[in-house]
Design an enzyme around this catalytic site. Structure first.
Site, PDB file in Angstrom:
ATOM      1  N   GLU A 225       0.636  -1.287  -0.120  1.00  0.00           N
ATOM      2  CA  GLU A 225       0.265   0.349  -0.242  1.00  0.00           C
ATOM      3  C   GLU A 225       0.929   0.980  -0.052  1.00  0.00           C
ATOM      4  OE1 GLU A 225      -2.924  -0.114  -0.503  1.00  0.00           O
ATOM      5  OE2 GLU A 225      -3.143  -2.151  -0.203  1.00  0.00           O
ATOM      6  N   CYS A 259      -3.609   7.966   4.054  1.00  0.00           N
ATOM      7  CA  CYS A 259      -3.025   7.980   2.906  1.00  0.00           C
ATOM      8  C   CYS A 259      -4.153   7.880   2.686  1.00  0.00           C
ATOM      9  CB  CYS A 259      -2.536   5.951   2.513  1.00  0.00           C
ATOM     10  SG  CYS A 259      -4.041   5.291   3.406  1.00  0.00           S
TER      11      CYS A 259
END
Length: 459
Positions: A225, A259
């Site tokens: 990720e 994020c």
């Protein structure tokens, strides 16, 4: 070199000083985990489920201590820190049931007697590399499912969150070698990626690409990720006040260090002027403040280097013709604080409009219509989370079908993750299998096909 972790709200406050374990120490931790893995798997589903349940209980009992540690080590506002601890407890409990999940299926043979079975079995040692922004939740949502299905875990946390990771592992109280934290930086990360049997990474795009290259060359399963340049689309029919509140939370919450934070706000048509006014006001009333205060939404950024990158980017955008509608300055207090910032007229090729900066900064962009807004939202390599704000459900659903992001949230902030659902981004925001939910159990296991025929030959 000694690894140190400082309080971003009080840079003189040394939270932790520890010696990195080095590449050799990381390799030794992996070998110890490999030796412990057979016993951990053989203990059985009930034993693993009970162990994860006890970890949840221990974290819950230490909630106040952990909340204070998260506030101190990574500067997370106390209300969010308390929520992260509660979420961490819930994740341990959720995966405590996973050992009892079906691990395969029985199939009919094509001809004759016998059985065909599929079974999912753990790989061995899961190597986990985690960031500092969710110092308890991300290590847990990686480690808990890996442990539930019978892997052992070696965790390399970000240096800035090492104290949180060490305390989490201590509270989990698992047998020796089952969950090991290796303090360190790039050397330890490289060693872990080069030795583990399955790898899960969350961090920057540059490091994520290197992790993927190393693991795929070894033939090792990997998920990575790597952040996102997240957009929010606000249509003219949206509730502008509600949208501004959601966007302010997604821009300024935890100083934009998620994020899934919003960094590009795309106002469609007539929404631009009222949204610019409402959002600038919402951000102006969300000041950067002491993370220990219950009222704080935006605390400090993680370190001085991050603060310098952000302030330099803002000044560069100003020099290129951008206008600051809110914030744009360091807060007048000790620590690494930046006031929540909104800019307009930022050139499309400026880094603030095209790169992730991980701070409380967003750019406001106009779009003539929904088609242009979707094109702008999709014009990024890092499509993780996008929010759409509209009263028209048909329009919102149509937009959701055309957006590239891994997560699409309607009339909600782009920030926010449901731990029982799959999580990942599109394009270069993510690589490999999804995290979280039931889907990740497949990532941490390999499928085997077993054929069982009667002994003594055919009848």
């Amino acid at each position: 070199m000694t690894l140190t972790s400082y309080n971003p709200a009080d840079p003189a406050d040394l939270v932790l000083s520890v010696e990195p374990v080095g590449a050799a120490g990381t390799g030794a931790a992996v070998e110890a985990a490999r030796a412990a893995q057979r016993g951990w798997l053989a203990a059985g589903a009930a034993a693993r489920a009970a162990a994860l349940g006890r970890a949840a209980d221990a974290v819950e009992a230490a909630a106040d201590e952990l909340t204070a540690l998260v506030v101190r080590e990574v500067g997370k506002p106390v209300a969010e820190a308390r929520g992260e601890v509660a979420r961490t407890v819930a994740i341990w409990r959720y995966y405590a049931q996973a050992p009892f999940a079906p691990s395969g299926a029985v199939h009919e043979p094509a001809a004759g007697e016998g059985l065909l079975l599929t079974r999912r079995r753990p790989y061995g040692v899961a190597g986990l590399i985690t960031p500092w922004n969710f110092p308890l939740a991300i290590p847990t949502w990686k480690a808990a499912p890996a442990l539930a299905v019978g892997n052992t875990v070696v965790l390399k946390p970000a240096p800035e969150a090492t104290a949180c990771a060490l305390r989490l592992a201590e509270l989990a109280g698992l047998p020796a070698g089952v969950l090991t934290v290796v303090p360190g930086g790039a050397d330890e990360g490289n060693a872990l990626v080069s030795a583990a049997d399955v790898v899960s990474f969350t961090g920057s795009t540059a490091v994520g690409r290197a992790v993927v290259a190393t693991t795929t060359a070894r033939g090792v399963p990997v998920q990575a990720e790597m952040g996102g340049l997240n957009a929010a689309l606000v249509l003219p029919d949206a509730d502008i006040a509600q949208a501004a509140a959601h966007l302010a939370a997604a821009i300024a919450g935890y100083a934009g260090q998620k994020c899934t934070a919003t960094s590009r706000v795309i106002a469609v048509g007539d929404a631009y002027e009222p949204l610019a006014e409402a959002l600038a006001k919402a951000l102006a009333t969300t000041p950067a403040a002491d993370p220990a205060s219950p009222q704080t939404v935006c605390g400090p950024v993680i370190n001085e280097g991050a603060l310098e990158r952000l302030t330099q980017a803002i000044e560069s955008a100003r020099a290129a013709g951008a206008t600051v509608l809110a914030g744009g300055q360091r807060a007048a207090r000790e620590g690494w604080y930046l006031e929540p910032t909104l800019l307009e007229k930022v050139p499309a090729d400026h880094p603030l409009a095209s790169e992730e900066f991980f701070g409380p900064v967003a750019v406001l962009l106009p779009a003539a219509d929904l088609d242009e807004a979707i094109a702008l939202a999709n014009d990024t390599r890092h499509s993780l989370s996008t929010s759409v704000h509209s009263r028209d459900l048909d329009t919102a659903l149509a937009a959701a079908d055309r957006l590239d992001a891994g997560m699409i949230r309607v009339n909600a902030p782009s920030s926010g993750v449901d731990f029982h659902l799959p999580f990942s981004g599109a394009k270069q925001a993510g690589y490999g299998a999804r995290e979280q939910g039931q889907a990740v159990l497949d990532f941490y296991t390999a499928s085997r096909t077993v054929t069982l025929l009667p002994a003594g030959g055919a009848r």
